[in-house]
Write an enzyme that holds these catalytic residues in place. Sequence first.
Site, short mmCIF file in Angstrom:
data_model
loop_
_atom_site.label_atom_id
_atom_site.label_comp_id
_atom_site.label_asym_id
_atom_site.label_seq_id
_atom_site.Cartn_x
_atom_site.Cartn_y
_atom_site.Cartn_z
N LYS A 69 -4.11 -9.11 -6.55
CA LYS A 69 -5.48 -9.33 -6.05
C LYS A 69 -6.43 -8.21 -6.49
O LYS A 69 -6.00 -7.07 -6.70
CB LYS A 69 -5.48 -9.48 -4.53
CG LYS A 69 -5.28 -8.20 -3.77
CD LYS A 69 -5.71 -8.32 -2.32
CE LYS A 69 -5.74 -6.93 -1.72
NZ LYS A 69 -6.35 -6.81 -0.43
N LYS A 89 -9.85 -2.79 -3.74
CA LYS A 89 -10.78 -1.67 -3.60
C LYS A 89 -10.13 -0.36 -3.95
O LYS A 89 -10.78 0.58 -4.33
CB LYS A 89 -11.18 -1.54 -2.12
CG LYS A 89 -12.18 -2.51 -1.64
CD LYS A 89 -12.66 -2.01 -0.29
CE LYS A 89 -12.83 -3.19 0.62
NZ LYS A 89 -12.59 -3.01 1.98
N LYS A 104 0.84 -1.22 0.00
CA LYS A 104 0.00 0.00 0.00
C LYS A 104 0.86 1.25 0.00
O LYS A 104 0.53 2.25 -0.64
CB LYS A 104 -0.94 0.01 1.21
CG LYS A 104 -2.11 -0.94 1.05
CD LYS A 104 -3.24 -0.58 1.99
CE LYS A 104 -4.44 -1.46 1.75
NZ LYS A 104 -5.54 -1.25 2.70
P1 TYM Z 1 -10.46 -5.38 3.48
O1 TYM Z 1 -11.48 -4.38 3.81
O2 TYM Z 1 -9.35 -5.00 2.58
O3 TYM Z 1 -11.15 -6.64 2.83
C1 TYM Z 1 -12.29 -7.24 3.44
C2 TYM Z 1 -12.20 -8.75 3.29
O4 TYM Z 1 -12.19 -9.08 1.91
C3 TYM Z 1 -11.06 -9.91 1.65
N1 TYM Z 1 -10.56 -9.59 0.31
C4 TYM Z 1 -10.46 -10.49 -0.66
N2 TYM Z 1 -10.75 -11.80 -0.71
C5 TYM Z 1 -10.55 -12.43 -1.87
N3 TYM Z 1 -10.05 -11.81 -2.98
C6 TYM Z 1 -9.74 -10.49 -2.96
N4 TYM Z 1 -9.28 -9.91 -4.05
C7 TYM Z 1 -9.93 -9.77 -1.77
N5 TYM Z 1 -9.74 -8.48 -1.41
C8 TYM Z 1 -10.13 -8.39 -0.13
C9 TYM Z 1 -10.04 -9.56 2.71
O5 TYM Z 1 -9.13 -10.61 2.93
C10 TYM Z 1 -10.93 -9.33 3.91
O6 TYM Z 1 -11.24 -10.56 4.54
N6 TYM Z 1 -7.71 -5.53 7.62
C11 TYM Z 1 -8.93 -5.98 7.01
C12 TYM Z 1 -10.17 -5.58 7.75
C13 TYM Z 1 -10.19 -5.90 9.20
C14 TYM Z 1 -10.51 -7.14 9.78
C15 TYM Z 1 -10.47 -6.92 11.19
C16 TYM Z 1 -10.79 -8.41 9.26
C17 TYM Z 1 -9.98 -5.00 10.20
N7 TYM Z 1 -10.16 -5.62 11.39
C18 TYM Z 1 -10.73 -7.96 12.07
C19 TYM Z 1 -11.04 -9.42 10.18
C20 TYM Z 1 -11.02 -9.21 11.56
C21 TYM Z 1 -9.01 -5.40 5.62
O7 TYM Z 1 -8.43 -4.40 5.32
O8 TYM Z 1 -9.90 -6.05 4.81
#
Ligand code: TYM
Length: 336
Positions: A199, A202, A114
């Site tokens: 991947k 967003k 990032k």
């Molecule tokens: P975030 O918001 O980037 O993504 C949310 C969830 O989607 C999954 N994900 C994907 N899975 C498959 N293919 C992709 N291309 C892809 N892009 C995103 C991510 O793995 C995630 O599960 N740090 C985390 C958010 C978070 C969190 C937590 C998760 C904050 N606190 C506590 C679990 C427990 C994040 O930025 O996810």
Amino acid sequence: MTKILTGLQPSGTLHLGNLLGSILPWHGLVNKEVDPEAYLMIVDQHSITVKQDPESLKKQIYELAATLLASGVDYKKHIVFAQSQNPDHAYVGWMFQCLTPMSWLDKMTQFKDKKTKFESYKEAVGTGLYTYPALMAADILLYDVDTVPVGSDQKQHVELTCNIANRFNSQYGQTFKTPRFETSEEATRIYDLQNPTKKMSKSDRDDAGRISLTDPVDVIRKKIMRAVTDNDSLVAFDQVNKPGVSNLLAIFAAVTNRSHDDLVTEYGTQGYGTFKSAVADAVIAYLEPFQLRMNEFLNDKDQMRMILDEGATRANEVSHPKTLEAAAKMGLYVHE
Ligand code: TYM
């Protein structure tokens, strides 16, 4: 009772990878358990680790809430809430920042990726982006969670969470439970349609490689038909030599609940045009009713507000005793 928790950032555009990589696996785990206690969290404080337009962020929080609710979560039973409505997260997140060695954070590949990306957009990288895994650890450890369903890109953060729990417990006495990382086999990571070794994200400015949950059906079809494949014409699952086709197969499998093998048997020799068209049909059949449900929620913001307020109250009832216990053990001034 098994506790299951996941979180999603409301920043950027929610896409198919978020749905298949974390929301559906969350449902899968919740449905498997007899009496689960399940948490779905909108992690808006994570979103501000990079600069956000306040109005857009507010709008995206509702969009994410509508997405979670449209996925069919039973919000009376389970806890759906926004992180910023429960102050314990930031409070314990700070304690964990103090506890976490910088050498651990230096290893986080997501930070490195990032940082490079935002520097290429000529944007300053805030300290929060670096210390963010400590906040994520608080999100998880406050609730004595057993399982954290996330996409494979978050595995390193869940491992760090376990290390933080162990470090706290060894320094201050047993307090936090270490969770298990869980990711679904077939949809572990959805890749960018234009760059299938990266991947689906967003935060990419170019959205040709991303299927957004709000994309109209004609846009979804166009993006899938234009997805990068290879010069061969065989539909096969081979992530090294055929990353584009493998990604489409993973998406196809996840939205239809069919196995890769089954799909390869049917489409293996039919050519990429027919295959892509079938993938587009399947994704649209899956997303269209989903979008209708999302819009119903978006048209009733009062209901969403009530659900989130109620969720935050219930979350705080669980997290607050844990916060006080941990703060007292660290020597902070709290009345237990
Ligand atoms: P975030 O918001 O980037 O993504 C949310 C969830 O989607 C999954 N994900 C994907 N899975 C498959 N293919 C992709 N291309 C892809 N892009 C995103 C991510 O793995 C995630 O599960 N740090 C985390 C958010 C978070 C969190 C937590 C998760 C904050 N606190 C506590 C679990 C427990 C994040 O930025 O996810």
